[in-house]
Design a protein around this motif. Sequence first.
Motif, PDB file in Angstrom:
ATOM      1  N   UNK A  69     -15.318   2.216   2.957  1.00 27.09           N
ATOM      2  CA  UNK A  69     -14.656   2.349   1.651  1.00 27.09           C
ATOM      3  C   UNK A  69     -13.153   2.565   1.835  1.00 27.09           C
ATOM      4  N   UNK A  70     -12.768   3.351   2.857  1.00 30.77           N
ATOM      5  CA  UNK A  70     -11.351   3.568   3.149  1.00 30.77           C
ATOM      6  C   UNK A  70     -10.685   2.239   3.524  1.00 30.77           C
ATOM      7  N   UNK A  71     -11.341   1.474   4.401  1.00 30.97           N
ATOM      8  CA  UNK A  71     -10.776   0.187   4.810  1.00 30.97           C
ATOM      9  C   UNK A  71     -10.711  -0.775   3.625  1.00 30.97           C
ATOM     10  N   UNK A  72     -11.681  -0.681   2.726  1.00 30.08           N
ATOM     11  CA  UNK A  72     -11.640  -1.505   1.506  1.00 30.08           C
ATOM     12  C   UNK A  72     -10.427  -1.125   0.651  1.00 30.08           C
ATOM     13  N   UNK A  73     -10.170   0.177   0.552  1.00 28.79           N
ATOM     14  CA  UNK A  73      -9.004   0.636  -0.207  1.00 28.79           C
ATOM     15  C   UNK A  73      -7.696   0.112   0.377  1.00 28.79           C
ATOM     16  N   UNK A  74      -7.597   0.098   1.721  1.00 29.06           N
ATOM     17  CA  UNK A  74      -6.395  -0.449   2.362  1.00 29.06           C
ATOM     18  C   UNK A  74      -6.332  -1.960   2.164  1.00 29.06           C
ATOM     19  N   UNK A  75      -7.507  -2.599   2.225  1.00 29.63           N
ATOM     20  CA  UNK A  75      -7.546  -4.063   2.065  1.00 29.63           C
ATOM     21  C   UNK A  75      -7.030  -4.484   0.695  1.00 29.63           C
ATOM     22  N   UNK A  81      -0.741 -11.556   8.652  1.00 27.30           N
ATOM     23  CA  UNK A  81      -2.076 -11.680   8.052  1.00 27.30           C
ATOM     24  C   UNK A  81      -3.145 -10.918   8.844  1.00 27.30           C
ATOM     25  N   UNK A  82      -2.709 -10.240   9.912  1.00 31.48           N
ATOM     26  CA  UNK A  82      -3.680  -9.558  10.764  1.00 31.48           C
ATOM     27  C   UNK A  82      -4.395  -8.437  10.011  1.00 31.48           C
ATOM     28  N   UNK A  83      -3.647  -7.670   9.206  1.00 28.85           N
ATOM     29  CA  UNK A  83      -4.252  -6.530   8.502  1.00 28.85           C
ATOM     30  C   UNK A  83      -5.349  -6.971   7.535  1.00 28.85           C
ATOM     31  N   UNK A  84      -5.093  -7.935   6.628  1.00 28.31           N
ATOM     32  CA  UNK A  84      -6.186  -8.335   5.739  1.00 28.31           C
ATOM     33  C   UNK A  84      -7.398  -8.889   6.485  1.00 28.31           C
ATOM     34  N   UNK A  85      -7.162  -9.662   7.563  1.00 30.87           N
ATOM     35  CA  UNK A  85      -8.288 -10.219   8.317  1.00 30.87           C
ATOM     36  C   UNK A  85      -9.102  -9.112   8.979  1.00 30.87           C
ATOM     37  N   UNK A 124      -6.704 -14.363  10.866  1.00 29.22           N
ATOM     38  CA  UNK A 124      -5.245 -14.246  10.729  1.00 29.22           C
ATOM     39  C   UNK A 124      -4.532 -15.497  11.234  1.00 29.22           C
ATOM     40  N   UNK A 125      -5.238 -16.308  12.051  1.00 29.45           N
ATOM     41  CA  UNK A 125      -4.629 -17.550  12.561  1.00 29.45           C
ATOM     42  C   UNK A 125      -4.280 -18.508  11.426  1.00 29.45           C
ATOM     43  N   UNK A 126      -4.842 -18.249  10.218  1.00 32.22           N
ATOM     44  CA  UNK A 126      -4.416 -19.026   9.043  1.00 32.22           C
ATOM     45  C   UNK A 126      -2.901 -18.916   8.849  1.00 32.22           C
ATOM     46  N   UNK A 127      -2.310 -17.858   9.422  1.00 34.06           N
ATOM     47  CA  UNK A 127      -0.867 -17.651   9.318  1.00 34.06           C
ATOM     48  C   UNK A 127      -0.055 -18.704  10.065  1.00 34.06           C
ATOM     49  N   UNK A 128      -0.717 -19.510  10.888  1.00 28.25           N
ATOM     50  CA  UNK A 128      -0.005 -20.580  11.597  1.00 28.25           C
ATOM     51  C   UNK A 128       0.360 -21.727  10.668  1.00 28.25           C
ATOM     52  N   UNK A 129      -0.361 -21.813   9.534  1.00 29.66           N
ATOM     53  CA  UNK A 129      -0.042 -22.887   8.575  1.00 29.66           C
ATOM     54  C   UNK A 129       1.369 -22.709   8.030  1.00 29.66           C
ATOM     55  N   UNK A 130       2.007 -23.814   7.739  1.00 28.23           N
ATOM     56  CA  UNK A 130       3.345 -23.724   7.135  1.00 28.23           C
ATOM     57  C   UNK A 130       3.192 -23.443   5.645  1.00 28.23           C
ATOM     58  N   UNK A 131       4.135 -22.690   5.138  1.00 26.09           N
ATOM     59  CA  UNK A 131       4.079 -22.358   3.710  1.00 26.09           C
ATOM     60  C   UNK A 131       4.420 -23.567   2.868  1.00 26.09           C
ATOM     61  N   UNK A 159      -7.157 -15.483   0.907  1.00 24.38           N
ATOM     62  CA  UNK A 159      -7.918 -16.488   1.674  1.00 24.38           C
ATOM     63  C   UNK A 159      -8.280 -15.953   3.062  1.00 24.38           C
ATOM     64  N   UNK A 160      -7.314 -15.284   3.696  1.00 25.23           N
ATOM     65  CA  UNK A 160      -7.543 -14.748   5.039  1.00 25.23           C
ATOM     66  C   UNK A 160      -8.647 -13.690   5.016  1.00 25.23           C
ATOM     67  N   UNK A 161      -8.583 -12.796   4.029  1.00 22.22           N
ATOM     68  CA  UNK A 161      -9.591 -11.739   3.933  1.00 22.22           C
ATOM     69  C   UNK A 161     -10.986 -12.327   3.702  1.00 22.22           C
TER      70      UNK A 161
END
Lengths: 226, 102
Positions: free
Chosen positions: A173-179, B41-45, A219-226, A190-192
């Motif tokens: 629940x704590x991790x959900x709150x941070x998420x 994006x590491x934290x949300x993942x 998190x590798x989704x972060x490699x995509x260009x914006x 999308x990453x989550x």
Amino acid sequence: VTDPAAPRAGDETFRDGLRLAWPLFLPTAISGAAFGVFAREAGWGTVAPIVASMVIFGGSAQFASASVLGSGGSIVSTVVAAILVHGRFLAMGVAISPSLRGGRWRRALESQAIVDASMALANRGDGSFSRTRLLGATATQYVAWAGGTVLGSLAGDALGDVETLGIDAVFPAFFLGLLVQELRDRRAVETALLGAALALVLLPLTPPGIPVIAGSAAALLGLRRR
Amino acid sequence: MTRVWVTIALVAFAGVVIKGVGALILGRRELPERALGVVALFAPALLAALVVFQTFGATGGGFALDARAAGVAAAGVALALRVPLLLALLLAAGVAAGIRAV
């Protein structure tokens, strides 16, 4: 309305870190006590569980060690299990290194403060981390974890039983709150979702540790260009 | 008992190496531009995977559906209603404990 338990942009000091991790103090202490009891029942005596909590400082690796050894598993399989559940800290060490101070050895020393909740609490969301917030948040959890284990080893379940009190529901629940606070834009959502899906699919199929490593790889989704 | 101490030493050493090796390799260097997008994006993942693992992970591995899921779901609803985090955590514990007490 701002939540006093949520990290804000100006929260940069060690004290902020201490405070942000405060909701975890009692749940962590009770879980530390549970480890003390569990390890003692597995034949570890009273001193070894305390030393384990002080030098390993990782609940999943410690419970894995005690249960694998306790069920007659070899030292090698115990260490492999612990490496798997600690594996995600490898990526975290790379991610946080530029936010730490000093030369490589100083940074490697500061990296020892890496634990899940502290990484999330120290995250600034722009690819950098607050070093002081990390250290403060870890200090809170370290005192709770090691102190709880001392209580559990010496006094048994003095703080109460983890399952009876529902403490095992507090951590997710704590991790959900941070998420929830991390879901700032569509990429984060999308990453989550991908991370949760990967973890859920792999949970029944792989040993502990792998689902979280695979989910983090979203998190590798972060490699995509914006 | 020797087995226990050897295991504690090896697991602790493995943890120190795993956490520190990134800093030892990188030193004072910055991460390349593209890697920053991944770190951001590491934290949300990680958090999403941890929520799933700690809600549905069984002791010793595998999937389990138990009172934790109800507690976390209750906290999720509370968080969506902007209830403060500490109250949501108490709710999670209360719901899970209540279900087990029945």
